[in-house]
Scaffold this motif. Structure first.
Motif, PDB file in Angstrom:
ATOM      1  N   GLU A   2      10.198   2.000  -3.863  1.00 50.63           N
ATOM      2  CA  GLU A   2      10.056   0.805  -4.695  1.00 50.63           C
ATOM      3  C   GLU A   2       9.956   1.208  -6.161  1.00 50.63           C
ATOM      4  O   GLU A   2       9.287   2.179  -6.492  1.00 50.63           O
ATOM      5  CB  GLU A   2       8.788   0.043  -4.300  1.00 50.63           C
ATOM      6  CG  GLU A   2       8.819  -0.475  -2.889  1.00 50.63           C
ATOM      7  CD  GLU A   2       7.460  -0.986  -2.431  1.00 50.63           C
ATOM      8  OE1 GLU A   2       6.651  -1.384  -3.280  1.00 50.63           O
ATOM      9  OE2 GLU A   2       7.223  -0.966  -1.213  1.00 50.63           O
TER      10      GLU A   2
ATOM     11  N   VAL B 157      13.328   6.913   4.383  1.00 52.05           N
ATOM     12  CA  VAL B 157      12.663   5.625   4.223  1.00 52.05           C
ATOM     13  C   VAL B 157      11.258   5.733   4.812  1.00 52.05           C
ATOM     14  O   VAL B 157      11.062   6.368   5.863  1.00 52.05           O
ATOM     15  CB  VAL B 157      13.457   4.502   4.933  1.00 52.05           C
ATOM     16  CG1 VAL B 157      12.859   3.135   4.621  1.00 52.05           C
ATOM     17  CG2 VAL B 157      14.932   4.542   4.527  1.00 52.05           C
ATOM     18  N   GLY B 158      10.282   5.098   4.146  1.00 53.27           N
ATOM     19  CA  GLY B 158       8.912   5.123   4.628  1.00 53.27           C
ATOM     20  C   GLY B 158       8.636   3.985   5.596  1.00 53.27           C
ATOM     21  O   GLY B 158       9.496   3.137   5.853  1.00 53.27           O
ATOM     22  N   ASP B 159       7.424   3.974   6.142  1.00 51.31           N
ATOM     23  CA  ASP B 159       7.034   2.888   7.045  1.00 51.31           C
ATOM     24  C   ASP B 159       6.161   1.895   6.277  1.00 51.31           C
ATOM     25  O   ASP B 159       6.208   1.853   5.043  1.00 51.31           O
ATOM     26  CB  ASP B 159       6.349   3.440   8.308  1.00 51.31           C
ATOM     27  CG  ASP B 159       5.001   4.092   7.991  1.00 51.31           C
ATOM     28  OD1 ASP B 159       4.584   4.093   6.807  1.00 51.31           O
ATOM     29  OD2 ASP B 159       4.368   4.583   8.932  1.00 51.31           O
ATOM     30  N   ALA B 160       5.346   1.132   6.981  1.00 48.49           N
ATOM     31  CA  ALA B 160       4.552   0.086   6.321  1.00 48.49           C
ATOM     32  C   ALA B 160       3.606   0.656   5.265  1.00 48.49           C
ATOM     33  O   ALA B 160       3.220  -0.045   4.326  1.00 48.49           O
ATOM     34  CB  ALA B 160       3.759  -0.696   7.365  1.00 48.49           C
TER      35      ALA B 160
ATOM     36  N   GLY C 190       4.481   3.280   3.432  1.00 49.31           N
ATOM     37  CA  GLY C 190       5.285   4.090   2.514  1.00 49.31           C
ATOM     38  C   GLY C 190       5.360   5.527   2.998  1.00 49.31           C
ATOM     39  O   GLY C 190       5.282   5.793   4.200  1.00 49.31           O
TER      40      GLY C 190
ATOM     41  N   ALA D 140      15.969  -0.504  -3.913  1.00 52.05           N
ATOM     42  CA  ALA D 140      16.816  -1.466  -3.204  1.00 52.05           C
ATOM     43  C   ALA D 140      16.500  -2.886  -3.666  1.00 52.05           C
ATOM     44  O   ALA D 140      16.511  -3.820  -2.879  1.00 52.05           O
ATOM     45  CB  ALA D 140      16.611  -1.327  -1.692  1.00 52.05           C
ATOM     46  N   GLY D 141      16.195  -3.014  -4.952  1.00 48.56           N
ATOM     47  CA  GLY D 141      15.893  -4.332  -5.500  1.00 48.56           C
ATOM     48  C   GLY D 141      14.451  -4.410  -5.969  1.00 48.56           C
ATOM     49  O   GLY D 141      13.651  -3.501  -5.723  1.00 48.56           O
TER      50      GLY D 141
ATOM     51  N   SER E 224       9.223  -5.539  -2.847  1.00 49.82           N
ATOM     52  CA  SER E 224       8.830  -4.629  -1.762  1.00 49.82           C
ATOM     53  C   SER E 224       9.300  -5.213  -0.432  1.00 49.82           C
ATOM     54  O   SER E 224       8.891  -6.305  -0.044  1.00 49.82           O
ATOM     55  CB  SER E 224       7.309  -4.451  -1.759  1.00 49.82           C
ATOM     56  OG  SER E 224       6.938  -3.625  -0.675  1.00 49.82           O
TER      57      SER E 224
ATOM     58  N   HIS F  53      10.455  -4.790   3.855  1.00 47.10           N
ATOM     59  CA  HIS F  53      10.233  -4.032   5.080  1.00 47.10           C
ATOM     60  C   HIS F  53      11.319  -2.949   5.164  1.00 47.10           C
ATOM     61  O   HIS F  53      12.436  -3.122   4.644  1.00 47.10           O
ATOM     62  CB  HIS F  53      10.302  -4.939   6.299  1.00 47.10           C
ATOM     63  CG  HIS F  53       9.177  -5.926   6.371  1.00 47.10           C
ATOM     64  ND1 HIS F  53       7.877  -5.538   6.577  1.00 47.10           N
ATOM     65  CD2 HIS F  53       9.151  -7.267   6.245  1.00 47.10           C
ATOM     66  CE1 HIS F  53       7.100  -6.602   6.589  1.00 47.10           C
ATOM     67  NE2 HIS F  53       7.853  -7.667   6.381  1.00 47.10           N
TER      68      HIS F  53
ATOM     69  N   ALA G 171      15.155  -2.885   3.714  1.00 44.10           N
ATOM     70  CA  ALA G 171      15.607  -1.934   2.690  1.00 44.10           C
ATOM     71  C   ALA G 171      16.849  -1.190   3.182  1.00 44.10           C
ATOM     72  O   ALA G 171      17.813  -0.995   2.430  1.00 44.10           O
ATOM     73  CB  ALA G 171      14.482  -0.952   2.359  1.00 44.10           C
TER      74      ALA G 171
HETATM   75  C1  LIG Z   1       7.057  -1.784   3.598  1.00 42.98           C
HETATM   76  S1  LIG Z   1       7.720  -0.595   2.521  1.00 42.98           S
HETATM   77  C2  LIG Z   1       6.280   0.365   2.116  1.00 42.98           C
HETATM   78  C3  LIG Z   1       5.327  -0.348   1.254  1.00 42.98           C
HETATM   79  C4  LIG Z   1       4.131   0.499   0.888  1.00 42.98           C
HETATM   80  N1  LIG Z   1       3.077  -0.367   0.477  1.00 42.98           N
HETATM   81  C5  LIG Z   1       4.396   1.502  -0.221  1.00 42.98           C
HETATM   82  O1  LIG Z   1       3.621   1.547  -1.136  1.00 42.98           O
HETATM   83  O2  LIG Z   1       5.362   2.260  -0.190  1.00 42.98           O
HETATM   84  C6  LIG Z   1       8.586   0.492   3.618  1.00 42.98           C
HETATM   85  C7  LIG Z   1       9.598   1.390   3.002  1.00 42.98           C
HETATM   86  O3  LIG Z   1      10.770   0.640   2.709  1.00 42.98           O
HETATM   87  C8  LIG Z   1      11.390   1.164   1.551  1.00 42.98           C
HETATM   88  N2  LIG Z   1      11.414   0.092   0.553  1.00 42.98           N
HETATM   89  C9  LIG Z   1      10.803  -1.116   0.607  1.00 42.98           C
HETATM   90  N3  LIG Z   1      11.114  -1.853  -0.451  1.00 42.98           N
HETATM   91  C10 LIG Z   1      11.942  -1.101  -1.226  1.00 42.98           C
HETATM   92  C11 LIG Z   1      12.601  -1.317  -2.475  1.00 42.98           C
HETATM   93  N4  LIG Z   1      12.494  -2.456  -3.143  1.00 42.98           N
HETATM   94  N5  LIG Z   1      13.367  -0.309  -2.942  1.00 42.98           N
HETATM   95  C12 LIG Z   1      13.514   0.853  -2.278  1.00 42.98           C
HETATM   96  N6  LIG Z   1      12.899   1.103  -1.092  1.00 42.98           N
HETATM   97  C13 LIG Z   1      12.133   0.140  -0.574  1.00 42.98           C
HETATM   98  C14 LIG Z   1      10.579   2.374   1.100  1.00 42.98           C
HETATM   99  O4  LIG Z   1      11.138   3.555   1.649  1.00 42.98           O
HETATM  100  C15 LIG Z   1       9.227   2.070   1.712  1.00 42.98           C
HETATM  101  O5  LIG Z   1       8.474   3.254   1.935  1.00 42.98           O
END
Ligand SMILES: C[S@@+](CC[C@H](N)C(=O)[O-])C[C@H]1O[C@@H](n2cnc3c(N)ncnc32)[C@H](O)[C@@H]1O
Length: 202
Positions: A134, A153-156, A158, A177-178, A181, A183, A187
Motif C-alpha cells: 500500500e 503479496v501479504g495477508d490480512a 500485511g 495497486a491503487g 487498502s 484484500h 490486489a
Molecule cells: C489486507 S492487505 C494488508 C493490510 C495490512 N493492514 C497492512 O498494513 O499491510 C493484504 C495485502 O494486499 C496487498 N495490498 C492491499 N492493498 C494494496 C494496495 N492498495 N496496493 C498494493 N498492494 C496492496 C499487500 O500486499 C497487502 O499486504
C-alpha cells in the motif's frame, strides 16, 4: 510465466481444519483460497501461464508451502469449499519430503514443500520481482516484466518485518495497486488485469 506468492502469517500448514469453518479453524486460510482463485482461474479454466504459491506459517507443521501450476493442475474449481478441500488433501498427502528437498507433486499440478518462503525463493525461476505494498508507486505507471514477473503479496496483517526485509534484499520493487487498502485477492486481481491488458496491447 507469471508467479504470485502470498504469505499467510497464520494460515495453517496442517490438514486438520474444518471445511465447515475454514476462517475459524485454519488461520484465515480462506483469504489465501480466494487469492488462489483470483490469480489462477479464469471463467471456465485455468491460466496456463501462471503459478501460485501459498506460504503457510500457521500451526505446528509450519512452515510449509504449496505451489499450483496452471499448466498441469486438475480439479481446481472456483468455489471456496472445493479449493479448501484441495488444499486439505494436498497438506495431508504422503510422502513427506525432508525439509530442504524442494517442491514435490502431491496432487495433479499441486506441489508441496516442507518449508516456507525460503522454499519458494529457491523454486522461483529468473524474472523481475515485485512486492505489492500500500502506498507504493502505482503499477499502472510502472515498467513491468511481462515475461516472467514475480509478485509477493501479504495477508490480512500485511508482510511480517522479516519477510519484508527478505523480499527487499532480493531487490523486489514495491508496487501499489491503487489508493485504497484492498484484500489480497483484490490486489492480485488488479495486477492480473494490468498484465492481461498489457499483454493484449503488445
Ligand atoms: C489486507 S492487505 C494488508 C493490510 C495490512 N493492514 C497492512 O498494513 O499491510 C493484504 C495485502 O494486499 C496487498 N495490498 C492491499 N492493498 C494494496 C494496495 N492498495 N496496493 C498494493 N498492494 C496492496 C499487500 O500486499 C497487502 O499486504
Amino acid at each position: 510465466m507469471r508467479r504470485f506468492v502470498v504469505i499467510g502469517q497464520r494460515a495453517t500448514a496442517s490438514a486438520d481444519f474444518s471445511l465447515l469453518d475454514v476462517p475459524g479453524t485454519a488461520g484465515r486460510l480462506d483469504l489465501l483460497l480466494r487469492f488462489l482463485r483470483a490469480a489462477l482461474l479464469v471463467s471456465h479454466g485455468l491460466r496456463r501461464d501462471t503459478q501460485v504459491y501459498l506460504a503457510l506459517y500457521g500451526g505446528p507443521e509450519a512452515p510449509r508451502a504449496l505451489r499450483f501450476d496452471g499448466a498441469t493442475a486438475r480439479f481446481v474449481r472456483p468455489d471456496e469449499r472445493s479449493l479448501a478441500t484441495l488444499v486439505q488433501k494436498s497438506l495431508a498427502a504422503a510422502p513427506r519430503a525432508p525439509r530442504g528437498a524442494g517442491f514435490v507433486e502431491v496432487r495433479p499440478g499441486v506441489f508441496r514443500a516442507e518449508d516456507g518462503l525460503e522454499a519458494v525463493l529457491a523454486d522461483l525461476g529468473p524474472g523481475e520481482t515485485y512486492a505489492l505494498e500500500e502506498g507504493a508507486p502505482d503499477l499502472r505507471a510502472a515498467t513491468l516484466d511481462l515475461a516472467n514477473p514475480v509478485f509477493f503479496v501479504g495477508d490480512a496483517q500485511g508482510f511480517a518485518p522479516e519477510v519484508r526485509a527478505r523480499i527487499a534484499a532480493l531487490g523486489a520493487r514495491p508496487l501499489g495497486a491503487g489508493p485504497v487498502s484492498l484484500h489480497a485477492e483484490d490486489a492480485v486481481t488488479v495486477v492480473v488485469n494490468e498484465l492481461d491488458r498489457r499483454a493484449a496491447s503488445r
